[in-house]
Design a protein around this motif. Structure first.
Motif, PDB file in Angstrom:
ATOM      1  N   ARG A  60       7.725   0.273 -95.150  1.00 12.85           N
ATOM      2  CA  ARG A  60       7.617  -1.412 -95.642  1.00 12.85           C
ATOM      3  C   ARG A  60       7.835  -1.615 -96.839  1.00 12.85           C
ATOM      4  N   HIS A  61       7.428  -0.831 -97.939  1.00 13.15           N
ATOM      5  CA  HIS A  61       7.684  -0.735 -99.227  1.00 13.15           C
ATOM      6  C   HIS A  61       8.755   0.010-100.056  1.00 13.15           C
ATOM      7  N   GLU A  62       9.292   0.629 -99.201  1.00 16.03           N
ATOM      8  CA  GLU A  62      10.493   1.581 -99.628  1.00 16.03           C
ATOM      9  C   GLU A  62      10.143   2.582-100.570  1.00 16.03           C
ATOM     10  N   ALA A  63       8.780   3.106-100.395  1.00 13.15           N
ATOM     11  CA  ALA A  63       8.475   4.146-101.210  1.00 13.15           C
ATOM     12  C   ALA A  63       9.487   5.515-100.771  1.00 13.15           C
ATOM     13  N   THR A  64       9.075   6.551-101.521  1.00 12.78           N
ATOM     14  CA  THR A  64       9.844   8.012-101.145  1.00 12.78           C
ATOM     15  C   THR A  64       8.937   9.126-101.072  1.00 12.78           C
ATOM     16  N   GLU A  65       9.072   9.666-100.246  1.00 14.31           N
ATOM     17  CA  GLU A  65       8.041  10.919-100.184  1.00 14.31           C
ATOM     18  C   GLU A  65       8.407  11.992-101.260  1.00 14.31           C
ATOM     19  N   ALA A  66       7.647  12.729-101.369  1.00 16.74           N
ATOM     20  CA  ALA A  66       8.001  14.160-102.328  1.00 16.74           C
ATOM     21  C   ALA A  66       9.024  14.888-101.813  1.00 16.74           C
ATOM     22  N   PRO A  67      10.104  15.342-102.411  1.00 13.12           N
ATOM     23  CA  PRO A  67      10.912  16.207-101.892  1.00 13.12           C
ATOM     24  C   PRO A  67      10.397  17.619-101.371  1.00 13.12           C
ATOM     25  N   GLY A  68      10.703  18.038-100.234  1.00 13.72           N
ATOM     26  CA  GLY A  68      10.190  19.352 -99.627  1.00 13.72           C
ATOM     27  C   GLY A  68       8.850  19.160 -98.880  1.00 13.72           C
ATOM     28  N   SER A  69       8.159  17.875 -98.753  1.00 12.25           N
ATOM     29  CA  SER A  69       6.975  17.562 -98.206  1.00 12.25           C
ATOM     30  C   SER A  69       6.909  17.438 -96.976  1.00 12.25           C
ATOM     31  N   SER A  70       8.210  17.156 -96.083  1.00 12.25           N
ATOM     32  CA  SER A  70       7.889  16.456 -94.664  1.00 12.25           C
ATOM     33  C   SER A  70       8.190  17.892 -93.858  1.00 12.25           C
ATOM     34  N   PRO A  71       7.201  17.957 -92.862  1.00 11.25           N
ATOM     35  CA  PRO A  71       7.594  19.200 -91.784  1.00 11.25           C
ATOM     36  C   PRO A  71       8.893  18.909 -91.039  1.00 11.25           C
ATOM     37  N   TRP A 103      14.890  16.669 -98.437  1.00 14.56           N
ATOM     38  CA  TRP A 103      14.638  15.640 -97.279  1.00 14.56           C
ATOM     39  C   TRP A 103      15.613  15.975 -96.158  1.00 14.56           C
ATOM     40  N   PRO A 104      14.873  15.404 -95.047  1.00 15.48           N
ATOM     41  CA  PRO A 104      15.941  15.777 -93.736  1.00 15.48           C
ATOM     42  C   PRO A 104      17.017  14.852 -93.894  1.00 15.48           C
ATOM     43  N   SER A 105      18.342  15.679 -93.620  1.00 11.91           N
ATOM     44  CA  SER A 105      19.662  14.961 -93.851  1.00 11.91           C
ATOM     45  C   SER A 105      20.366  15.187 -92.335  1.00 11.91           C
ATOM     46  N   PHE A 106      21.153  14.070 -92.392  1.00 13.86           N
ATOM     47  CA  PHE A 106      21.954  14.071 -90.906  1.00 13.86           C
ATOM     48  C   PHE A 106      23.464  13.414 -91.582  1.00 13.86           C
ATOM     49  N   TYR A 107      24.277  13.856 -90.798  1.00 12.29           N
ATOM     50  CA  TYR A 107      25.623  13.389 -90.996  1.00 12.29           C
ATOM     51  C   TYR A 107      26.090  12.258 -90.233  1.00 12.29           C
ATOM     52  N   GLN A 108      25.261  11.742 -89.022  1.00 14.21           N
ATOM     53  CA  GLN A 108      25.625  10.509 -88.345  1.00 14.21           C
ATOM     54  C   GLN A 108      24.526  10.089 -87.787  1.00 14.21           C
ATOM     55  N   PRO A 109      24.211   8.864 -87.759  1.00 12.18           N
ATOM     56  CA  PRO A 109      23.171   8.073 -86.849  1.00 12.18           C
ATOM     57  C   PRO A 109      23.427   8.022 -85.431  1.00 12.18           C
ATOM     58  N   MET A 155      17.182  11.064 -95.377  1.00 17.48           N
ATOM     59  CA  MET A 155      15.799  10.474 -94.960  1.00 17.48           C
ATOM     60  C   MET A 155      14.600  10.708 -95.112  1.00 17.48           C
ATOM     61  N   ASN A 156      13.586   9.941 -95.339  1.00 12.30           N
ATOM     62  CA  ASN A 156      12.413  10.125 -95.478  1.00 12.30           C
ATOM     63  C   ASN A 156      11.720  10.636 -94.338  1.00 12.30           C
ATOM     64  N   GLY A 157      11.085  11.746 -94.131  1.00 12.12           N
ATOM     65  CA  GLY A 157      10.530  12.574 -93.129  1.00 12.12           C
ATOM     66  C   GLY A 157       9.486  11.564 -92.527  1.00 12.12           C
ATOM     67  N   LEU A 158       8.634  10.778 -93.474  1.00 10.92           N
ATOM     68  CA  LEU A 158       7.414  10.090 -92.828  1.00 10.92           C
ATOM     69  C   LEU A 158       8.120   8.909 -92.182  1.00 10.92           C
ATOM     70  N   ALA A 159       9.422   8.430 -92.447  1.00 11.39           N
ATOM     71  CA  ALA A 159      10.232   7.403 -91.764  1.00 11.39           C
ATOM     72  C   ALA A 159      10.278   7.827 -90.157  1.00 11.39           C
ATOM     73  N   LEU A 160      10.185   8.979 -89.952  1.00 12.17           N
ATOM     74  CA  LEU A 160      10.918   9.522 -88.629  1.00 12.17           C
ATOM     75  C   LEU A 160       9.476  10.158 -87.907  1.00 12.17           C
ATOM     76  N   THR A 161       9.775  10.084 -86.556  1.00  7.57           N
ATOM     77  CA  THR A 161       9.122  11.268 -85.703  1.00  7.57           C
ATOM     78  C   THR A 161       9.990  12.009 -84.946  1.00  7.57           C
ATOM     79  N   PHE A 162       9.705  12.888 -84.213  1.00  9.12           N
ATOM     80  CA  PHE A 162      10.590  13.903 -83.540  1.00  9.12           C
ATOM     81  C   PHE A 162       9.990  14.064 -82.196  1.00  9.12           C
ATOM     82  N   THR A 163      11.277  13.787 -81.195  1.00 13.18           N
ATOM     83  CA  THR A 163      10.822  14.119 -79.648  1.00 13.18           C
ATOM     84  C   THR A 163      11.784  15.366 -79.206  1.00 13.18           C
TER      85      THR A 163
END
Length: 165
Positions: A60-71, A103-109, A155-163
């Motif tokens: 909601r406020h466009e913060a950025t998580e620390a690099p390497g911190s997302s599971p 940060w988690p990276s993807f080449y296509q949504p 992408m910020n890992g905090l902005a994502l969930t995984f199924t």
């Protein structure tokens, strides 16, 4: 009133610093991605109650998580990465790759999953990526990714969930 050289230079430096700060910092809650109408919409208070505080700051406020911190940086199972705000499926795990950025990276949504806007903070122009359904800030996209798209959705890992599949 006479202005000496030292006062003139200090005043000029102060004005330049304030101008630079205006480019870098925006007031909290000034999210460009969250402007407008979205299918999933809550008040600021409702988002704050719904989300973990760190997730709230990113989405909601466009913060950025620390690099390497997302599971999720180390998530390699088959599955789908979803928006942490509204659970919209955003990225298939087959498009995830190791970019070395932290940060988690993807080449296509996935089709019709994300929207983009121009982000001019930090004194540069970047392409911001947000969830097309709730407007949540996800990260940025750059033109230095692998084929077949040549894009890096950082992408910020905090902005994502995984199924998992």
């Amino acid at each position: 009133m006479q202005v000496d050289r030292r006062t003139f230079l200090l005043g000029g430096a102060a004005i330049a610093a304030l101008g630079a700060a205006a480019l870098v910092f925006r007031p909290m809650g000034a999210s460009r991605a969250a402007e407008g109408t979205f299918e999933v919409s809550f008040t600021e208070a409702e988002w704050k109650a719904k989300l973990d505080p760190k997730v709230f700051e990113v989405l909601r406020h466009e913060a950025t998580e620390a690099p390497g911190s997302s599971p999720l940086l180390y998530e390699h199972r088959a599955g789908i990465f979803n928006c942490a705000g509204c659970e919209l499926p955003l990225f298939d795990s087959t498009t995830k790759y190791e970019s070395g950025t932290g940060w988690p990276s993807f080449y296509q949504p996935l089709d019709n999953a994300v929207g983009e806007s121009t982000d001019t903070t930090l004194g540069m122009s970047r392409t911001e990526v947000h969830c097309r359904r709730c407007g949540g800030h996800l990260g940025h996209v750059f033109n230095d990714g692998p084929q077949p798209t040549g894009l890096r959705y950082c992408m910020n890992g905090l902005a994502l969930t995984f199924t998992a599949a």
